[in-house]
Design an enzyme around this catalytic site. Structure first.
Site, PDB file in Angstrom:
ATOM      1  N   ASP A 126       3.276  15.542  22.024  1.00  0.00           N
ATOM      2  CA  ASP A 126       2.096  16.035  22.215  1.00  0.00           C
ATOM      3  C   ASP A 126       0.907  15.128  23.005  1.00  0.00           C
ATOM      4  OD1 ASP A 126       2.829  18.477  21.213  1.00  0.00           O
ATOM      5  OD2 ASP A 126       2.313  17.880  19.057  1.00  0.00           O
TER       6      ASP A 126
ATOM      7  N   LYS B 207       2.043  15.020  28.261  1.00  0.00           N
ATOM      8  CA  LYS B 207       2.940  14.960  29.140  1.00  0.00           C
ATOM      9  C   LYS B 207       2.769  15.761  30.014  1.00  0.00           C
ATOM     10  CE  LYS B 207       6.013  14.478  26.305  1.00  0.00           C
ATOM     11  NZ  LYS B 207       5.303  14.634  24.827  1.00  0.00           N
TER      12      LYS B 207
ATOM     13  N   GLY C  50       6.425  21.837  24.037  1.00  0.00           N
ATOM     14  CA  GLY C  50       5.210  22.599  24.532  1.00  0.00           C
ATOM     15  C   GLY C  50       4.412  22.007  25.388  1.00  0.00           C
ATOM     16  N   HIS C  51       4.262  22.204  26.713  1.00  0.00           N
ATOM     17  CA  HIS C  51       3.373  21.712  27.656  1.00  0.00           C
ATOM     18  C   HIS C  51       2.535  22.780  28.157  1.00  0.00           C
ATOM     19  CE1 HIS C  51       6.487  18.272  29.101  1.00  0.00           C
ATOM     20  NE2 HIS C  51       5.897  18.131  27.693  1.00  0.00           N
TER      21      HIS C  51
ATOM     22  N   GLN D 115       8.836  15.492  23.630  1.00  0.00           N
ATOM     23  CA  GLN D 115       8.630  15.002  22.301  1.00  0.00           C
ATOM     24  C   GLN D 115       8.100  13.348  22.483  1.00  0.00           C
ATOM     25  OE1 GLN D 115      11.863  16.889  22.402  1.00  0.00           O
ATOM     26  NE2 GLN D 115      10.410  18.461  22.058  1.00  0.00           N
TER      27      GLN D 115
HETATM   28  P1  IMP Z   1      12.500  19.868  15.777  1.00  0.00           P
HETATM   29  O1  IMP Z   1      12.361  18.908  16.947  1.00  0.00           O
HETATM   30  O2  IMP Z   1      12.191  21.292  15.859  1.00  0.00           O
HETATM   31  O3  IMP Z   1      13.618  19.581  14.938  1.00  0.00           O
HETATM   32  O4  IMP Z   1      11.308  19.281  14.826  1.00  0.00           O
HETATM   33  C1  IMP Z   1      11.504  17.943  14.307  1.00  0.00           C
HETATM   34  C2  IMP Z   1      10.181  16.989  14.037  1.00  0.00           C
HETATM   35  O5  IMP Z   1       9.973  17.028  15.434  1.00  0.00           O
HETATM   36  C3  IMP Z   1       8.948  17.784  13.515  1.00  0.00           C
HETATM   37  O6  IMP Z   1       8.269  17.080  12.732  1.00  0.00           O
HETATM   38  C4  IMP Z   1       8.457  18.574  14.628  1.00  0.00           C
HETATM   39  O7  IMP Z   1       6.965  18.853  14.471  1.00  0.00           O
HETATM   40  C5  IMP Z   1       8.566  17.323  15.608  1.00  0.00           C
HETATM   41  N1  IMP Z   1       8.571  17.814  17.009  1.00  0.00           N
HETATM   42  C6  IMP Z   1       9.372  18.624  17.883  1.00  0.00           C
HETATM   43  N2  IMP Z   1       8.942  18.977  19.097  1.00  0.00           N
HETATM   44  C7  IMP Z   1       7.892  18.410  19.244  1.00  0.00           C
HETATM   45  C8  IMP Z   1       6.852  18.301  20.177  1.00  0.00           C
HETATM   46  O8  IMP Z   1       6.955  18.842  21.284  1.00  0.00           O
HETATM   47  N3  IMP Z   1       5.696  17.785  20.005  1.00  0.00           N
HETATM   48  C9  IMP Z   1       5.423  17.312  18.647  1.00  0.00           C
HETATM   49  N4  IMP Z   1       6.174  17.271  17.392  1.00  0.00           N
HETATM   50  C10 IMP Z   1       7.277  17.745  17.980  1.00  0.00           C
END
Ligand code: IMP
Length: 431
Positions: free
Chosen positions: A15, A18, A42-43, A225
């Site tokens: 977040d 990007k 999520g962009h 991420q």
């Molecule tokens: P997962 O990727 O859904 O398995 O989540 C694993 C961890 O990564 C969790 O803490 C999510 O909140 C975090 N996470 C996954 N994708 C994002 C993102 O795009 N932005 C921020 N945190 C993310």
């Protein structure tokens, strides 16, 4: 051969903004490639009065004429993809230059169910995943039980593969978790038609990217991420299941390391994280609340309120090393206006000494307290400032202080969501 590639990589817990920076740089690019993650990303991209919320498609899709590639390192949810594509097509954009790797793994309904069940089973030690099935899909990839986009090009073999997978998965559902499993009919109803709709986009994207690089196209690698969520270098186990770091570009898109050019790190002017896990500079106080409201810090994918903290220079210093950032882009800088003072953690204090690099073990991190470098705040609204010299003196000092702490040059400063709210210090980022 001259190579013109640029990578945009998150240096915090995701977040970082990007979407805005890749969109800004995508204007100069011919090709935009995603190489890891899936619909957990999520962009938000703002173009004029239009807001686009992207999850799996690269930001380049919003620019007409750009080739957009979903690389083999991603995990794609075909149902989410169908919805995302429909929305873009309804809004007048095209998919004629969209390509999906034949090696990309698909997220199936049983992955989402497993994500939910595993989180429940972790009870107190929840990771706080996005529940999009990311972890279980990557697990299947590594345990060689995954379904790849290319499998959908051979319907007969596909049926046998799915039946075999269901046999194994259903043992887990019924015997370990005590819940009903999935049938072929379930999958046919829920996701297989959406997966088949991906077939026209499938090709060997590694070849495509290489051809583009070799003919001199400007190729942008778009990370999702961030470094602190990286499966190897993040705050394990509170991480995602892929490698957002620059090293992930090569394996996640089939591009040789020698062909990855400038690497641009993205960082907010403060820190946020969603989900559980350690966060040394977290602000559980009115300053944190003020930043959350001003920065509208709620998840694009899940709507969850984000945790807020001061900028963590220790985590960033490690991110600079691991990724090899040539430059940094600072985002949401305008959000800091109106604070009396602004802090940056330049080191951690630990009973065994001072730490300048992010530790691997959470039991060490738990005992770390940030050592802050304090900067004077500024009151002026900077959201329409167009060049570095016009920033308030205190804001300039903050930026210069950061460059000193991190030993990396800052190339871009974002002061608002629009493309024209970007202060460009150095723009020749495509090598
Ligand atoms: P997962 O990727 O859904 O398995 O989540 C694993 C961890 O990564 C969790 O803490 C999510 O909140 C975090 N996470 C996954 N994708 C994002 C993102 O795009 N932005 C921020 N945190 C993310």
């Amino acid at each position: 051969m001259s190579i013109s590639t640029l990578a945009v990589i998150g240096s915090q817990w995701g977040d970082e903004g990007k979407g805005k920076i890749t969109d800004f740089m995508a204007e100069q690019a011919d090709v935009v490639v995603r190489y890891q993650g899936g619909p957990n990303a999520g962009h938000t991209v703002v173009v004029g009065k239009e807001i686009f919320k992207l999850h799996q498609l690269p930001s380049g899709i919003i620019h007409r004429g750009k080739t957009c590639i979903l690389g083999n390192g991603m995990v794609i949810d075909p149902v989410v993809m169908q919805a995302e594509l429909k929305e873009l097509l309804d809004r007048g954009l095209t998919d004629d230059k969209l390509f999906i790797s034949d090696r990309v793994h698909l997220i199936m309904p049983y992955h989402k169910k497993l994500d939910e069940l595993e989180e429940q089973a972790r009870s107190g030690g929840k990771i706080g995943t996005t529940m999009r099935g990311i972890g279980p899909a990557y697990v299947d990839k590594i345990s060689r039980l995954g379904l790849r986009a290319g499998d959908f090009q051979n319907e007969n073999a596909l049926q046998a593969k799915i039946e075999n997978i269901l046999k194994i998965k259903n043992e887990l559902f019924t015997k370990l978790y005590g819940v009903p499993g999935f049938t072929m009919e379930n999958l046919e109803e829920e996701c297989l038609p959406a997966a088949r709709r991906l077939i026209p986009y499938i090709c060997d994207t590694s070849i495509l990217i290489d051809e583009e690089i070799n003919k001199g196209s400007k190729v942008l690698f778009e990370g999702a991420q961030g470094t602190m969520l990286d499966i190897d270098f993040g705050t394990y186990p509170y991480v995602t299941s892929s490698n957002p770091v620059s090293g992930g570009i090569c394996v996640g898109s089939g591009v040789a390391p020698s062909k990855v050019g400038t690497i641009l790190g993205i960082t907010k002017a403060y820190t946020t994280r969603v989900g559980e896990g350690p966060f040394p500079t977290e602000l559980k106080n009115p300053i944190g609340d003020k930043i959350r409201e001003k920065g509208r810090e709620y998840g694009t994918t899940t709507g969850r309120p984000r945790r807020i903290g001061w900028l963590d220079g220790v985590a960033l210093r490690s991110a600079c090393r691991i990724n090899g950032f040539g430059y940094l882009a600072i985002t949401l800088f305008d959000v800091l206006s109106g604070l009396e003072k602004v802090n940056v953690a330049s080191a951690y204090s630990h009973e065994e000494g001072t730490l300048e690099h992010f530790p691997a073990n959470l039991h060490i991190l738990d005992k770390c307290t940030p050592v802050y470098q304090e900067f004077k705040g500024w009151d002026d609204d900077i959201s329409e400032v167009k060049n570095f010299q016009s920033l308030p003196e205190a804001a300039k000092n903050y930026i210069k202080g950061l460059e000193e702490i991190l030993k990396v040059k800052i190339a871009l400063i974002s002061v608002g969501p629009r493309r024209d709210q970007t202060i460009v210090i150095f723009n020749k980022l495509f090598q």
